[in-house]
Design a protein around this motif. Structure first.
Motif, PDB file in Angstrom:
ATOM      1  N   ARG A 252       0.916  -1.165   0.061  1.00  0.00           N
ATOM      2  CA  ARG A 252      -0.025  -0.059   0.062  1.00  0.00           C
ATOM      3  C   ARG A 252       0.734   1.252  -0.053  1.00  0.00           C
ATOM      4  O   ARG A 252       1.714   1.293   0.874  1.00  0.00           O
ATOM      5  CB  ARG A 252      -0.979  -0.012   1.310  1.00  0.00           C
ATOM      6  N   ARG A 283      -5.896  -7.146  -2.679  1.00  0.00           N
ATOM      7  CA  ARG A 283      -5.831  -5.684  -2.727  1.00  0.00           C
ATOM      8  C   ARG A 283      -6.247  -5.016  -4.158  1.00  0.00           C
ATOM      9  O   ARG A 283      -6.100  -4.020  -4.494  1.00  0.00           O
ATOM     10  CB  ARG A 283      -4.463  -5.177  -2.209  1.00  0.00           C
ATOM     11  N   GLU A 286      -8.979  -2.753  -4.585  1.00  0.00           N
ATOM     12  CA  GLU A 286      -8.848  -1.198  -3.954  1.00  0.00           C
ATOM     13  C   GLU A 286      -7.735  -0.562  -5.012  1.00  0.00           C
ATOM     14  O   GLU A 286      -7.797   0.854  -5.124  1.00  0.00           O
ATOM     15  CB  GLU A 286      -7.688  -1.601  -2.633  1.00  0.00           C
TER      16      GLU A 286
END
Length: 459
Positions: A252, A283, A286
């Motif tokens: 991230r 992820r 996202e």
């Protein structure tokens, strides 16, 4: 008596600790699938008859999770080249490691979950397997397990051994307790000469430590019949005219940094394309939302399985599948390896080196210190300090194709020079099996290992 009471105290504390942690591990395993998978094996519950009839197995190999299992598979491949009849038991701790180990031939390799370090569980597992030799991948030391192997006079070899900073501190703090168990190891084959001093410092017997090198190079070179190929690649419509940046095993924050750079660089290179392969595939959604926030319509890798061709060519590909990153490195012109800029630890960059690509990493490569040093010393890796430095280095490498190729060639050269540790390890294990009954085993192995250690050096 002192040793007996120490182990008794350890077993009681281990039991209490296991009970305390049960809710956490139950929830963790539930998220990954069946929380009760292999529960009997973890407590040493097996049929009364021994595996492979009454003979047992030749070697018991244990690797905690996926990374260690892959190293174990390399060892198996090389062992079976020496003798296809060697019978192996392969244990692991995680469900993902278990599924990966299951790809080995069932008639020669039995896969199961490693027992918890309760005396009765370990004893039952040893009785079921009846191994002639135990191989532990990296640094997996359990006192009751070691004690049981000692009682049965089964040698234990630690392969691809390395110490993380956390493990080193732990062993140093508990050296008064751990040292007697560490002394029971027959051989410790470490990944780098600099590791030897650290292993000695925490209590491993110095006369049994030898440097062979890292098997991570062999893992990157490993090929199986189940290797994934990029049959879907042509659906993207990207060809030789496109410049491709790949963000591999990103965490991230790193995807957004790469996206911003992509937007800036496309002003100068309209043919630029971006692949984002997050370390955790879950992820992907996202990251897709992040791309849309910046005005892009990315393609999800899984969507390419359901269509014949894209309605409209996309500039960004998000990898939401597993097992394809190795093949994707071949398609890239420039690679950034994640968990090194916005997170700590770093990710493995050796597969990108095998592909001969120019590699960029951030400053946080704590989990790969010695490999990182090796590549930096050989100028086979570009290290950036921060986001601004990353921006500058990417632009330099995109402008200069010769520099990119030179960096890639250096990385591949380091890779080639360090492949082969798996074969040397397998030869040592094979010698243990062949000469175990001979009194000259110790001197034979030590002389051979000293010669091997002289030949095996990082360049």
């Amino acid at each position: 008596m002192r040793s007996f009471f120490i182990r008794l105290l350890y077993s009681l504390l281990f039991c209490l600790f296991t009970l305390f942690c049960l809710p956490y591990y139950y929830l963790k395993l539930r998220r990954r699938g069946n929380p009760f998978e292999g529960i009997g094996q973890r407590f040493g519950l097996y049929p009364k008859h021994k595996i492979h009839d009454s003979v047992g197995v030749d070697i018991w190999i244990h690797g905690v999770s996926v990374g260690e299992v892959m190293i174990g598979k390399v060892i198996l491949k090389e062992l079976w080249k020496l003798n296809p009849e060697i019978k192996v038991a392969f244990s692991t701790t995680t469900s993902t490691g278990y599924r990966m180990a299951l790809s080995e031939p069932r008639e020669k390799c039995s896969v199961f979950y490693f027992p918890l370090d309760f005396p009765w569980a370990v004893k039952r597992t040893f009785s079921f397997l009846n191994p002639k030799l135990v191989v532990l991948i990296e640094t997996e030391i359990w006192p009751n397990f070691i004690e049981e192997s000692k009682k049965r006079k089964v040698p234990i070899i630690l392969c691809n051994a390395r110490l993380s900073e956390r493990t080193e501190k732990w062993y140093t703090f508990f050296s008064w307790f751990m040292k007697p168990f560490l002394n029971e190891l027959s051989l410790i084959l470490v990944t780098h000469e600099l590791e030897i001093e650290r292993f000695v410092k925490v209590g491993f017997p110095p006369e049994r430590i030898f440097c062979l090198g890292s098997m991570k190079f062999d893992v990157a070179n490993y090929r199986s019949g189940q290797e994934k190929t990029l049959e879907w690649w042509q659906k993207m419509g990207w060809d030789q005219s496109h410049l491709i940046i790949l963000g591999g095993s990103t965490h991230r924050g790193e995807e957004e940094i790469l996206l911003k750079e992509f937007i800036r660089l496309k002003q100068h290179w309209p043919n630029l394309r971006l692949i984002l392969a997050p370390r955790h595939a879950e992820r992907a959604k996202e990251i897709k939302n992040l791309c849309q926030k910046y005005g892009f319509m990315p393609v999800m890798r899984s969507d390419l399985d359901r269509i014949n061709s894209l309605q409209q060519s996309s500039e960004i590909l998000i990898i939401n599948t597993t097992g394809e990153l190795r093949a994707l490195y071949e398609k890239a012109d420039l690679v950034f390896v994640g968990k090194s800029l916005t997170a700590k630890g770093g990710q493995n960059f050796i597969e990108a080196a095998k592909a001969g690509k120019a590699i960029i990493v951030g400053p946080n490569m704590q989990n790969f210190k010695l490999l990182f040093k090796l590549f930096v010393d050989c100028e086979a890796l570009t290290v950036v300090k921060d986001e601004a430095d990353l921006s500058s280095k990417i632009e330099v490498l995109l402008k200069d194709e010769k520099l990119r190729k030179m960096m890639g060639e250096k990385a591949r050269s380091v890779f080639i020079k360090n492949v082969g540790v798996g074969r040397k390890t397998a030869e040592i294990l094979y010698n243990y099996l062949e000469y175990q009954k001979k009194g000259s085993l110790k001197s034979l192995l030590q002389n051979g290992l000293q010669e091997t250690a002289k030949e095996t050096k990082y360049n």
